[in-house]
Scaffold this motif. Structure first.
Motif, PDB file in Angstrom:
ATOM      1  N   THR A 218      60.488  82.241 135.979  1.00 22.04           N
ATOM      2  CA  THR A 218      59.614  81.110 136.328  1.00 22.04           C
ATOM      3  C   THR A 218      60.203  80.244 137.437  1.00 22.04           C
ATOM      4  O   THR A 218      59.511  79.393 137.990  1.00 22.04           O
ATOM      5  CB  THR A 218      59.362  80.222 135.102  1.00 22.04           C
ATOM      6  N   LYS A 219      61.496  80.447 137.747  1.00 20.56           N
ATOM      7  CA  LYS A 219      62.204  79.634 138.747  1.00 20.56           C
ATOM      8  C   LYS A 219      62.239  78.159 138.329  1.00 20.56           C
ATOM      9  O   LYS A 219      62.181  77.258 139.157  1.00 20.56           O
ATOM     10  CB  LYS A 219      61.557  79.744 140.139  1.00 20.56           C
ATOM     11  N   LYS A 220      62.346  77.931 137.027  1.00 23.96           N
ATOM     12  CA  LYS A 220      62.396  76.569 136.501  1.00 23.96           C
ATOM     13  C   LYS A 220      63.597  76.414 135.588  1.00 23.96           C
ATOM     14  O   LYS A 220      64.049  77.368 134.957  1.00 23.96           O
ATOM     15  CB  LYS A 220      61.130  76.245 135.689  1.00 23.96           C
ATOM     16  N   ALA A 221      64.100  75.182 135.525  1.00 21.48           N
ATOM     17  CA  ALA A 221      65.076  74.809 134.505  1.00 21.48           C
ATOM     18  C   ALA A 221      64.317  74.097 133.387  1.00 21.48           C
ATOM     19  O   ALA A 221      63.262  73.483 133.619  1.00 21.48           O
ATOM     20  CB  ALA A 221      66.142  73.898 135.082  1.00 21.48           C
ATOM     21  N   TYR A 222      64.864  74.174 132.171  1.00 18.88           N
ATOM     22  CA  TYR A 222      64.238  73.529 131.014  1.00 18.88           C
ATOM     23  C   TYR A 222      65.300  72.767 130.237  1.00 18.88           C
ATOM     24  O   TYR A 222      66.332  73.339 129.862  1.00 18.88           O
ATOM     25  CB  TYR A 222      63.581  74.563 130.102  1.00 18.88           C
ATOM     26  N   GLN A 233      61.364  67.929 122.342  1.00 21.17           N
ATOM     27  CA  GLN A 233      60.653  67.820 123.610  1.00 21.17           C
ATOM     28  C   GLN A 233      61.273  68.758 124.646  1.00 21.17           C
ATOM     29  O   GLN A 233      62.474  69.016 124.628  1.00 21.17           O
ATOM     30  CB  GLN A 233      60.707  66.379 124.132  1.00 21.17           C
ATOM     31  N   ARG A 234      60.437  69.234 125.556  1.00 24.40           N
ATOM     32  CA  ARG A 234      60.883  70.107 126.642  1.00 24.40           C
ATOM     33  C   ARG A 234      60.481  69.475 127.972  1.00 24.40           C
ATOM     34  O   ARG A 234      59.351  69.020 128.138  1.00 24.40           O
ATOM     35  CB  ARG A 234      60.220  71.473 126.502  1.00 24.40           C
ATOM     36  N   ILE A 235      61.417  69.461 128.923  1.00 27.66           N
ATOM     37  CA  ILE A 235      61.115  68.963 130.267  1.00 27.66           C
ATOM     38  C   ILE A 235      61.432  70.060 131.277  1.00 27.66           C
ATOM     39  O   ILE A 235      62.593  70.431 131.448  1.00 27.66           O
ATOM     40  CB  ILE A 235      61.941  67.716 130.631  1.00 27.66           C
ATOM     41  N   PRO A 236      60.424  70.602 131.963  1.00 31.44           N
ATOM     42  CA  PRO A 236      60.689  71.595 133.001  1.00 31.44           C
ATOM     43  C   PRO A 236      61.091  70.910 134.319  1.00 31.44           C
ATOM     44  O   PRO A 236      60.659  69.793 134.605  1.00 31.44           O
ATOM     45  CB  PRO A 236      59.350  72.325 133.165  1.00 31.44           C
ATOM     46  N   LYS A 237      61.895  71.591 135.093  1.00 29.13           N
ATOM     47  CA  LYS A 237      62.235  71.147 136.435  1.00 29.13           C
ATOM     48  C   LYS A 237      61.725  72.175 137.423  1.00 29.13           C
ATOM     49  O   LYS A 237      62.145  73.335 137.401  1.00 29.13           O
ATOM     50  CB  LYS A 237      63.735  70.963 136.599  1.00 29.13           C
ATOM     51  N   VAL A 238      60.826  71.758 138.304  1.00 24.46           N
ATOM     52  CA  VAL A 238      60.250  72.632 139.316  1.00 24.46           C
ATOM     53  C   VAL A 238      60.815  72.224 140.661  1.00 24.46           C
ATOM     54  O   VAL A 238      60.565  71.110 141.136  1.00 24.46           O
ATOM     55  CB  VAL A 238      58.713  72.546 139.330  1.00 24.46           C
ATOM     56  N   GLY A 239      61.611  73.093 141.278  1.00 24.21           N
ATOM     57  CA  GLY A 239      62.287  72.715 142.509  1.00 24.21           C
ATOM     58  C   GLY A 239      63.262  71.593 142.233  1.00 24.21           C
ATOM     59  O   GLY A 239      64.161  71.724 141.397  1.00 24.21           O
ATOM     60  N   SER A 240      63.059  70.468 142.871  1.00 23.66           N
ATOM     61  CA  SER A 240      63.916  69.302 142.639  1.00 23.66           C
ATOM     62  C   SER A 240      63.215  68.230 141.823  1.00 23.66           C
ATOM     63  O   SER A 240      63.728  67.116 141.684  1.00 23.66           O
ATOM     64  CB  SER A 240      64.358  68.701 143.986  1.00 23.66           C
ATOM     65  N   ALA A 266      65.207  84.794 127.380  1.00 23.31           N
ATOM     66  CA  ALA A 266      65.126  86.249 127.323  1.00 23.31           C
ATOM     67  C   ALA A 266      63.683  86.678 127.131  1.00 23.31           C
ATOM     68  O   ALA A 266      62.957  86.095 126.324  1.00 23.31           O
ATOM     69  CB  ALA A 266      65.984  86.796 126.178  1.00 23.31           C
ATOM     70  N   ASN A 267      63.245  87.685 127.898  1.00 19.85           N
ATOM     71  CA  ASN A 267      61.930  88.304 127.751  1.00 19.85           C
ATOM     72  C   ASN A 267      60.767  87.317 127.841  1.00 19.85           C
ATOM     73  O   ASN A 267      59.787  87.419 127.096  1.00 19.85           O
ATOM     74  CB  ASN A 267      61.871  89.087 126.431  1.00 19.85           C
ATOM     75  N   GLY A 268      60.866  86.363 128.747  1.00 21.68           N
ATOM     76  CA  GLY A 268      59.771  85.424 128.952  1.00 21.68           C
ATOM     77  C   GLY A 268      59.706  84.298 127.952  1.00 21.68           C
ATOM     78  O   GLY A 268      58.727  83.541 127.927  1.00 21.68           O
ATOM     79  N   TYR A 269      60.730  84.159 127.121  1.00 23.26           N
ATOM     80  CA  TYR A 269      60.769  83.098 126.111  1.00 23.26           C
ATOM     81  C   TYR A 269      62.077  82.329 126.224  1.00 23.26           C
ATOM     82  O   TYR A 269      63.109  82.870 126.630  1.00 23.26           O
ATOM     83  CB  TYR A 269      60.690  83.681 124.693  1.00 23.26           C
ATOM     84  N   ASN A 270      62.030  81.071 125.823  1.00 24.24           N
ATOM     85  CA  ASN A 270      63.245  80.314 125.553  1.00 24.24           C
ATOM     86  C   ASN A 270      63.468  80.342 124.045  1.00 24.24           C
ATOM     87  O   ASN A 270      62.593  79.935 123.274  1.00 24.24           O
ATOM     88  CB  ASN A 270      63.125  78.874 126.050  1.00 24.24           C
TER      89      ASN A 270
END
Length: 301
Positions: A218-222, A233-240, A266-270
């Motif tokens: 996904t090119k994202k950090a979580y 809670q989950r916070i995605p980071k997209v780019g910066s 792994a395999n499309g899941y966290n």
């Protein structure tokens, strides 16, 4: 404190297996095999030191961290130095590898017991993050290089870290950057080597566990954390850019007080692992057996 760390098992094809390490009742290292897919298709397998074996060395409370480095799954924890007969308890703690061998990497002072690890996807370089200092109300962030065996202090972070702060870390292979998350006036991100500390979210519960992971798909950090209502809670980071926090799901059991939170991709899941509130270990003082852990599969996009 329920002390846990997870790493994808690179010895199994297609990231189908996750190694979940934990501090057993004896103070020794335990290992449980977990599924790396969306199904519980992992053969059962758990290994734990017996009560009649060598006395445990992993401290409680303590955090544990794991990473894949140069073909080896490394696990680190805060440990108590072995004392000679009649020797008094020392005023420092070791930060040690506890798997695949026991070896002290570095030391820290006071009761600083939070650590995190990250590495490049190919495992060629890896880093361990920890706190140090002589002031109980001040945390110094340090980085230990698994390649060189040396530590670097990041003094610009010192006054931003709360005494009860957890640590999480990840490596971004696209930007070739290392990232550390900790707790201050908000949950904050520090890009290693930068002078900037980035606030992520302000409303969080005090003394909570935090976890972080990067997805090359996904090119994202979580970043995962516990909010004031004890929900994950989950916070995605997209780019910066950090996005708006999202509740993982109402079906995820609440986390026990004192439990560490760990996550792997792994395999499309966290894949999140922790001790749930109703496990009987909610006071955070007793290590849980492997069967007490929650494995929550978070589908990401």
């Amino acid at each position: 404190m329920a002390t846990i760390a997870a790493v994808v098992n690179k010895a199994v094809a297609d990231d189908k297996s996750v190694l979940l390490f934990y501090r057993a009742q004896s103070g020794q290292l335990g290992l449980s095999l977990q599924s790396g897919t969306g199904q519980e298709d992992q053969p059962a397998g758990t290994w734990e030191t017996g009560s009649d074996d060598y006395e445990g060395y992993i401290m409680s409370p303590s955090h544990m961290a794991a990473t894949y480095y140069r073909g080896v799954h490394l696990v680190a924890a805060v440990t108590m130095p072995k004392l000679a007969e009649g020797e008094e308890v020392v005023d420092h703690r070791n930060i040690s590898l506890v798997s695949p061998v026991y070896q002290t990497l570095t030391t820290t002072t006071l009761d600083f017991n939070r650590i995190a690890m990250c590495a490049k996807p190919d495992g060629d370089e890896g880093w361990l993050y920890y706190y140090d200092g002589t002031n109980p109300d001040q945390r110094n962030l340090k980085e230990f290089s698994l390649m060189t065996g040396t530590s670097t202090a990041y003094d610009q972070v010192v006054y931003s870290i709360k005494p009860s702060s957890s640590l999480a870390a990840w490596y971004n292979p696209d930007m070739k950057t290392r990232h550390v998350v900790f707790q201050g006036s908000s949950i904050m991100e520090y890009v290693v080597g930068d002078l900037q500390i980035i606030p992520i979210v302000a409303a969080y519960k005090a003394s909570i566990p935090i976890a972080a992971v990067y997805s090359s798909v996904t090119k994202k950090a979580y970043v995962y954390y516990i909010d004031v209502n004890n929900a994950i809670q989950r916070i995605p980071k997209v780019g910066s850019t950090w996005m708006t926090p999202e509740m993982v799901t109402v079906n995820a059991p609440p986390i026990a007080e004192g439990s560490q939170l760990t996550v792997v991709n792994a395999n499309g899941y966290n894949h999140l692992f922790y001790v749930p509130k109703d496990s009987g270990s909610s006071n955070g003082t007793k290590a849980a057996s492997f069967s007490s852990f929650t494995h929550f599969v978070d589908e990401i996009s």
